[in-house]
Design a protein around this motif. Structure first.
Motif, short mmCIF file in Angstrom:
data_model
loop_
_atom_site.label_atom_id
_atom_site.label_comp_id
_atom_site.label_asym_id
_atom_site.label_seq_id
_atom_site.Cartn_x
_atom_site.Cartn_y
_atom_site.Cartn_z
N TRP A 1 0.84 -1.19 0.00
CA TRP A 1 0.00 0.00 0.00
C TRP A 1 0.88 1.24 0.00
CZ3 TRP A 1 -5.17 -0.17 -0.56
CH2 TRP A 1 -5.85 -1.36 -0.23
N ASN A 2 0.47 2.26 -0.76
CA ASN A 2 1.19 3.53 -0.69
C ASN A 2 1.00 4.14 0.70
OD1 ASN A 2 1.31 6.67 -1.06
ND2 ASN A 2 2.46 5.77 -2.74
N PRO A 3 2.08 4.67 1.29
CA PRO A 3 1.97 5.17 2.66
C PRO A 3 1.25 6.52 2.78
CG PRO A 3 4.22 5.42 1.84
CD PRO A 3 3.46 4.66 0.79
N ALA A 4 1.01 7.21 1.66
CA ALA A 4 0.42 8.55 1.73
C ALA A 4 -0.92 8.65 1.02
CB ALA A 4 1.40 9.57 1.15
N GLU A 5 -1.06 8.02 -0.14
CA GLU A 5 -2.29 8.08 -0.93
C GLU A 5 -3.11 6.84 -0.62
OE1 GLU A 5 -3.28 10.55 -2.97
OE2 GLU A 5 -1.49 11.72 -2.51
N GLU A 6 -4.25 7.02 0.04
CA GLU A 6 -4.91 5.87 0.65
C GLU A 6 -5.41 4.82 -0.34
OE1 GLU A 6 -8.09 7.34 3.01
OE2 GLU A 6 -9.28 8.00 1.30
N LYS A 7 -5.70 5.25 -1.59
CA LYS A 7 -6.24 4.25 -2.53
C LYS A 7 -5.17 3.52 -3.33
CE LYS A 7 -10.78 6.24 -3.55
NZ LYS A 7 -11.55 6.89 -4.63
N PHE A 8 -3.94 4.05 -3.31
CA PHE A 8 -2.92 3.54 -4.21
C PHE A 8 -2.20 2.34 -3.62
CE2 PHE A 8 -1.86 7.55 -6.89
CZ PHE A 8 -3.13 7.51 -7.40
N LEU A 9 -1.95 1.37 -4.49
CA LEU A 9 -1.05 0.30 -4.10
C LEU A 9 -0.26 -0.16 -5.31
CD1 LEU A 9 -2.84 -2.27 -5.16
CD2 LEU A 9 -3.85 -2.13 -2.92
N ALA A 10 0.84 -0.84 -5.01
CA ALA A 10 1.71 -1.37 -6.06
C ALA A 10 1.70 -2.90 -5.96
CB ALA A 10 3.13 -0.84 -5.89
N THR A 11 1.79 -3.55 -7.11
CA THR A 11 1.90 -5.01 -7.14
C THR A 11 2.99 -5.41 -8.13
OG1 THR A 11 0.25 -5.22 -8.91
CG2 THR A 11 -0.57 -5.36 -6.64
N GLY A 12 3.63 -6.54 -7.85
CA GLY A 12 4.64 -7.06 -8.76
C GLY A 12 4.45 -8.55 -8.91
N GLY A 13 4.81 -9.10 -10.09
CA GLY A 13 4.48 -10.49 -10.33
C GLY A 13 5.51 -11.29 -11.09
N PHE A 14 5.17 -12.59 -11.26
CA PHE A 14 5.97 -13.49 -12.07
C PHE A 14 5.93 -13.08 -13.55
CE2 PHE A 14 6.45 -17.59 -9.40
CZ PHE A 14 6.43 -16.88 -8.22
N ASP A 15 4.97 -12.21 -13.91
CA ASP A 15 4.90 -11.74 -15.29
C ASP A 15 5.88 -10.60 -15.56
OD1 ASP A 15 3.72 -9.70 -13.88
OD2 ASP A 15 1.75 -9.84 -14.83
N LYS A 16 6.81 -10.37 -14.61
CA LYS A 16 7.90 -9.38 -14.77
C LYS A 16 7.37 -7.96 -14.85
CE LYS A 16 10.30 -13.04 -17.24
NZ LYS A 16 10.77 -13.54 -18.52
N SER A 17 6.17 -7.75 -14.31
CA SER A 17 5.53 -6.45 -14.38
C SER A 17 5.29 -5.89 -12.99
CB SER A 17 4.16 -6.55 -15.06
OG SER A 17 4.31 -7.03 -16.37
N VAL A 18 5.39 -4.55 -12.90
CA VAL A 18 5.00 -3.83 -11.70
C VAL A 18 3.86 -2.90 -12.09
CG1 VAL A 18 5.73 -2.15 -9.94
CG2 VAL A 18 7.33 -3.91 -10.74
N PHE A 19 2.81 -2.89 -11.27
CA PHE A 19 1.69 -1.97 -11.50
C PHE A 19 1.50 -1.07 -10.28
CE2 PHE A 19 0.67 -5.56 -14.26
CZ PHE A 19 0.18 -4.95 -15.41
N VAL A 20 1.08 0.16 -10.56
CA VAL A 20 0.53 1.01 -9.50
C VAL A 20 -0.91 1.24 -9.90
CG1 VAL A 20 0.56 3.30 -8.43
CG2 VAL A 20 2.70 2.08 -8.86
N LEU A 21 -1.83 0.97 -8.97
CA LEU A 21 -3.24 1.05 -9.31
C LEU A 21 -4.04 1.56 -8.13
CD1 LEU A 21 -4.82 -2.46 -9.07
CD2 LEU A 21 -2.39 -2.13 -8.69
N SER A 22 -5.27 1.89 -8.41
CA SER A 22 -6.18 2.32 -7.36
C SER A 22 -6.92 1.09 -6.84
CB SER A 22 -7.16 3.35 -7.93
OG SER A 22 -8.02 3.77 -6.92
N ALA A 23 -7.03 0.98 -5.52
CA ALA A 23 -7.64 -0.21 -4.92
C ALA A 23 -9.07 -0.41 -5.38
CB ALA A 23 -7.59 -0.10 -3.39
N ASP A 24 -9.79 0.67 -5.69
CA ASP A 24 -11.20 0.54 -6.11
C ASP A 24 -11.33 0.41 -7.63
OD1 ASP A 24 -10.64 3.06 -7.04
OD2 ASP A 24 -12.01 4.10 -5.67
N ASN A 25 -10.19 0.19 -8.30
CA ASN A 25 -10.20 -0.06 -9.74
C ASN A 25 -10.54 1.18 -10.57
OD1 ASN A 25 -9.32 -2.19 -11.21
ND2 ASN A 25 -11.04 -3.52 -10.66
N SER A 26 -10.54 2.35 -9.95
CA SER A 26 -10.82 3.57 -10.71
C SER A 26 -9.52 4.10 -11.32
CB SER A 26 -11.45 4.63 -9.80
OG SER A 26 -10.51 5.02 -8.82
N GLY A 27 -9.65 4.82 -12.42
CA GLY A 27 -8.48 5.47 -13.04
C GLY A 27 -7.59 4.48 -13.77
#
Lengths: 191, 197
Positions: free
Chosen positions: A27-53
């Motif tokens: 989870w982002n420590p400042a922006e409450e909806k933001f989080l980052a994920t990383g995977g076996f698909d060699k990708s990093v995403f930053v996304l909104s937890a509610d799927n907006s944007g």
């Protein structure tokens, strides 16, 4: 990637943006909806937890091992890979990493100190921990063999900000008070 | 051969100074047929209705003293895979002396991969507590109360198998049904929201 209500014990939302296993989430420590994920698909995403944007994404050439937002500079995060790469990313310019460093010869994880701005540790299956300063141009400060085998995990203590715990294949926890090291003191004493 | 797979520090001020001891009355459990039949070497009974002994009443004073968490102690949780055993080791670290020792350990359902310390017990979230969420090879996220010594079951599980005894039985896992919303496979990372824990 799933979002839960821990108190209710209920599942709230499932995100299906990765094409392979999701290895790490933060989870982002400042922006409450933001989080980052990383995977076996060699990708990093930053996304909104509610799927907006829109989602931000960054691709590399190896599976993602860890990611950690930098609480002292909360638009930036560390990413490490199975090949030992350390990337520092900025959510405002996500496709242009601040730094790409071959931190270790093989897989490693990275953790920021929650209380010492710019202090980052990487722990690797090369059995060593490296400490980095990411204030300004990222640079390695010191490397130490922890003598507990190949390392899978390292964590700074929030109550003891210079205290790092790590553990791995020998089944023992190693604690390192990194303040014992002069180079660390010189790099971070001003904080 | 034991391996430390994941770590989590416990914030000071949250652990109970005197941990709670569970009394497990095996005869009473058997009489009440809470023990599942052992059809599997891996099966560990899932206990229900375990009585809690607040303040370690059943212990000798010396043992009680050994279990006390002092104000300068910092707790650290390690996920450990020890052969076929999946465990949490709850360490005490004393910064002034550098002492580090295992205070107690807990047997969990599967190979631990990720830990997230929680400042409350989800079954009593109005007050502060001392729990840890465990991501593991199981699809369910087990939440264990670190203030309970000898805990035999998690206080809650996010997702996971419909029949909770499946968590400890490899044979049953193959055909087991999952609860609605559960992860389908191992849980590699668990993080608590920092602003809305």
């Amino acid at each position: 990637m799933k979002i839960w209500d821990v108190v209710e014990g209920t599942h709230k939302l499932t995100h299906l943006h990765h094409t392979d296993k999701v290895q790490c989430v933060d989870w982002n420590p400042a922006e409450e909806k933001f989080l980052a994920t990383g995977g076996f698909d060699k990708s990093v995403f930053v996304l909104s937890a509610d799927n907006s944007g829109d989602k931000l994404s960054w691709q590399t050439t190896s599976e993602i091992e860890s990611l950690h937002w930098n609480a002292a500079n909360p638009m930036t995060l560390s990413v490490t890979t199975e090949s030992g790469l350390l990337a520092l990313l900025d959510a405002r310019r996500f496709t242009e990493p601040i730094a790409l460093i071959q931190a270790h010869p093989s897989q490693c994880v990275a953790r920021f100190s929650p209380r010492i701005p710019g202090l980052l540790a990487t722990a690797s299956n090369d059995k060593t921990v490296k400490l980095w300063s990411v204030r300004g141009e990222p640079r390695e400060i010191v490397q130490k063999t922890m003598n507990v085998g190949e390392l899978f995990s390292c964590e700074f203590c929030e109550d003891l900000p210079y205290t790092l715990a790590c553990g791995g294949t020998e089944g023992q926890v190693a604690i390192w008070d990194v303040e014992e090291n002069e180079a660390v003191v010189a790099a971070f004493a001003a904080s | 051969m034991s391996v430390i797979t994941c770590l989590a520090w416990v914030k000071r001020g949250y652990p109970k100074q005197t941990p709670t001891q569970q009394h497990v009355d095996l005869q009473a459990l058997q009489d009440s047929q809470q023990l599942p039949e052992s059809d599997d070497e891996d099966a560990v009974p899932v206990f229900a209705g375990v009585e809690y002994d607040p303040e370690l009443e059943g212990m000798e004073d010396e043992d009680k003293e050994d279990m006390q968490i002092e104000s300068e102690d910092t707790l650290l949780v390690a996920g450990v895979q020890n052969g076929d055993m999946s465990e949490l080791h709850i360490y005490v670290y004393v910064e002034s002396t550098g002492a580090l020792y295992v205070h107690h350990d807990v047997i969990v359902g599967a190979f631990p991969i990720s830990l997230q310390w929680l400042p409350y017990n989800p079954t009593a979230a109005a007050t502060s507590g001392n729990c840890v969420a465990v991501g593991s090879f199981n699809p369910g996220i087990e939440i264990w109360d670190l203030d309970v010594v000898d805990a035999v079951e998690p206080v809650s599980t996010l997702g996971g198998y419909k029949d909770p005894s499946t968590h400890f039985s490899r044979k049953k896992k193959k055909a087991a049904k999952l609860r609605k919303g559960s992860h389908q496979e191992a849980v590699l990372s668990v993080k608590l929201h920092p602003l809305h824990p």
